[in-house]
Design an enzyme around this catalytic site. Structure first.
Site, PDB file in Angstrom:
ATOM      1  CB  CYS A 245      10.348  80.347  87.558  1.00  0.00           C
ATOM      2  SG  CYS A 245      11.905  79.861  87.974  1.00  0.00           S
TER       3      CYS A 245
ATOM      4  CG  HIS B 239      14.916  76.748  91.275  1.00  0.00           C
ATOM      5  ND1 HIS B 239      14.826  76.078  90.375  1.00  0.00           N
ATOM      6  CD2 HIS B 239      14.280  78.095  90.769  1.00  0.00           C
ATOM      7  CE1 HIS B 239      14.499  76.311  89.416  1.00  0.00           C
ATOM      8  NE2 HIS B 239      13.745  77.659  89.581  1.00  0.00           N
TER       9      HIS B 239
ATOM     10  CB  THR C 113      17.346  74.180  85.468  1.00  0.00           C
ATOM     11  OG1 THR C 113      18.577  74.755  85.648  1.00  0.00           O
ATOM     12  CG2 THR C 113      16.628  74.890  86.837  1.00  0.00           C
TER      13      THR C 113
END
Length: 605
Positions: free
Chosen positions: A418, A445, A448
């Protein structure tokens, strides 16, 4: 509310979205329903001492008594302006001088922008002195002339009317000239509608579906809307002409495929039904009936109940607007179409041959080399698209950057990461325009699934710490991986990631040295030109001061925050770009999969 960008070739026509319209919105090609000023200022009652203080500074005038300020369709009030006979806006007389103006109030649908005009004791919003322009939201208090007690509360004005889309279009047309991309979009949509009508008249094999008919209607409505608001026509640029040619080629490919396949769609299976896998289903479904692919199976270790439930209900994407029903112990239906759920950790045992699967979307993050991904081919699939950086000799393609180099002979391809998608598109533009010498990247980021909810064991000591409680520095190969799509940048880029406690949307900060001197304005201009041309639908440039939540659900790979672009000296450049690391990235996975199909890699006539 999510910002919408133009869909790519198979996508739906952009919808009207309720959001304030600015130059950036027009430049970004999104149409937005504009509301009238829908706020008012309600005075806060003064104390006796405050009234006396006001009287002291009125130079013989009666004590100042605040009145409710309504906008009634007008967007700007200058507090202290001379009242006009018959004015439909309440005008406040200055309290400490006869002629000076206190502040300017610019109203919108849900807020007021406040600008002090040099008043003696200052203008305040919620106790903070106004320096420059400050936005006062619903419930905020605006104080005029410091401590004199002249105070208002921002409230909704239910009596204020809404503009129709046509009125909004007229306002935009009167304010901003049409861009080349908007002018050309009208022509492309018209051509597309004509193609649909011509194809239906000649086709004997495929009857138009209701969704196709609705898509045609939406395209026609969109063309009419653009024609209504655009005041002038602009000749298409060369990049726009190239984009039109690509869309025409893709439309021709759809017609050719249908004529040879009898209207059958290519069959897609997903291995790994996690964040990207489920996003892929939603993205694919959003492309409508014109898309030549359909999902037939998913491999999910949790079984059919978990797969169906997590597809329907999503904490980030919200509830899926689709009809999902479990019909057997291994099958659920999606809008009436059966989706088989298998649970097997060995790709060699997956029933791809039995189900006639053409393409597998490999989204486990595990089978990312030729040996692992190749097991899907052995099981009967024709092609594999990996939703992660590939290892070894697997070719990496980034849509808008190097995907046009695909030959169609590749059995396995990688869509990169990404972050690579989030920066490669604008890096390509800047390298071509100014020449990149070297650069360092930091991606802030969202956390995740690879991280830990609470402190627990992990191969990475930092990622072992609680994801929602920490800023977690970690490694990333995204910057280096840009060189897989842009080989001339090999060895020139590197960087790190900072995982932060947000569930989605990330931002990349790239600082780099260039060969040719430039200014921040020139950098942004080059990016705007690309976003309006060859990278339309891939790259966007935004002028509105946004935060991460505003970028959730964006279809583009990367949104450059123009206000944050900097140049030091004349060769050290900083560019900051947002990206939806789930939805925006998965849109590119769908695009790349379509390109694999388009190049004839998944079927033979």
């Amino acid at each position: 509310m999510n910002m919408l960008s133009a869909r790519t070739a198979y996508g739906n026509a952009p919808a009207l979205v309720a959001k304030k319209t600015t130059k950036a919105a027009v430049r970004g090609r999104s149409s937005r329903l504009v509301t009238e000023a829908n706020v008012k200022l309600v005075p806060v009652p003064q104390t006796t001492a405050q009234k006396i203080a006001c009287m002291t500074y009125t130079q013989g005038y009666i004590a100042y008594v605040p009145q409710e300020i309504t906008f009634l369709g007008k967007k700007t009030v200058v507090v202290g302006a001379t009242p006009e006979v018959g004015s439909d806006v309440d005008v406040v007389v200055p309290i400490n001088t006869v002629s000076a103006k206190h502040c300017e109030l610019v109203a919108s649908a849900d807020s007021i922008q406040v600008k002090d005009l040099g008043s003696r004791n200052g203008t305040y919003v919620d106790g903070e002195k106004v320096e420059g322009v400050v936005t006062a939201m619903i419930g905020s208090n605006i104080t005029l002339d410091g401590d004199k007690g002249v105070e208002y509360t921002v409230m909704l004005d239910a009596a204020a009317p809404l503009k129709t889309p046509d009125q909004a279009a007229d306002e935009i047309a009167a304010t901003f000239p049409a861009s080349a991309s908007e002018a050309q979009l009208d022509a492309r949509l018209t051509d597309r509608s004509a193609w649909i009508a011509n194809y239906r008249s000649k086709s004997k094999t495929v009857a138009p579906s209701s969704s196709e008919a609705e898509l045609e209607d939406r395209m026609a409505d969109r063309s009419a809307w653009i024609a209504n608001y655009r005041a002038k026509s602009v000749a298409p640029s060369s990049s726009e002409a190239e984009l039109e040619d690509r869309m025409a080629d893709r439309s021709a490919w759809i017609a050719n495929y249908r004529s040879k396949s009898g209207g059958k769609k290519l069959k897609v299976a997903i291995n790994g039904f996690g964040r990207i896998g489920r996003n892929f289903v939603r993205c694919l479904e959003s492309r409508g009936a014109a898309c030549p692919m359909e999902l037939v199976a998913v491999n999910d270790s949790g079984g059919v109940k978990q797969a169906a439930h997590l597809l329907k209900y999503d904490s980030i994407l919200g509830t899926f607007d689709a009809d999902i029903n479990i019909v057997s112990e291994d099958t659920f239906t999606l809008n009436g179409r059966p989706i088989k759920v298998v649970s097997n950790r060995n790709p060699l045992d997956l029933p791809w041959k039995e189900l006639g699967v053409d393409i597998v979307i490999e989204s486990t993050g595990v089978f990312i080399d030729a040996e692992g991904a190749g097991k899907h081919l052995t099981a009967g699939a024709k092609r594999v698209v990996i939703t992660a950086p590939g290892k070894g000799e697997i070719p990496t393609y980034v849509v808008g950057v190097n995907a046009d180099d695909m030959t169609g002979k590749e059995d396995i391809v990688s869509n990169a990461s990404c972050t690579t998608n989030g920066m490669a598109c604008f890096v390509k533009v800047l390298d071509e325009k100014f020449g990149i010498v070297k650069g360092m990247m930091t991606t802030t980021h969202s956390y995740t699934g690879d991280q830990r909810l609470l402190d627990n064991s992990h191969r990475d000591a930092r990622r072992a710490r609680a994801a929602a409680l920490n800023i977690v520095p970690t490694s990333t190969g995204a910057a280096k991986a840009v060189a897989l799509a842009l080989p001339n940048l090999k060895g020139k880029l590197n960087g790190i990631a900072l995982r932060v406690p947000t569930p989605n949307v990330s931002v990349v900060d790239l600082v780099f040295q260039v060969e040719r001197s430039c200014t921040a304005e020139e950098v942004n201009a080059a990016l705007r030109e690309a976003a309006d041309g060859e990278l339309n639908g891939i790259l966007s440039v935004e002028d509105i001061p946004l935060v991460s939540a505003d970028l959730k659900g964006t279809n583009v790979s990367s949104t450059v925050d123009a206000a944050l672009t900097m140049v030091m000296g004349d060769d050290l450049v900083k560019v900051v770009a947002w990206y939806d690391n789930e939805w925006g990235y998965t849109q590119r996975v769908v695009d790349l999969t379509l390109m694999v199909c388009e190049r004839g890699a998944c079927f033979k006539a």
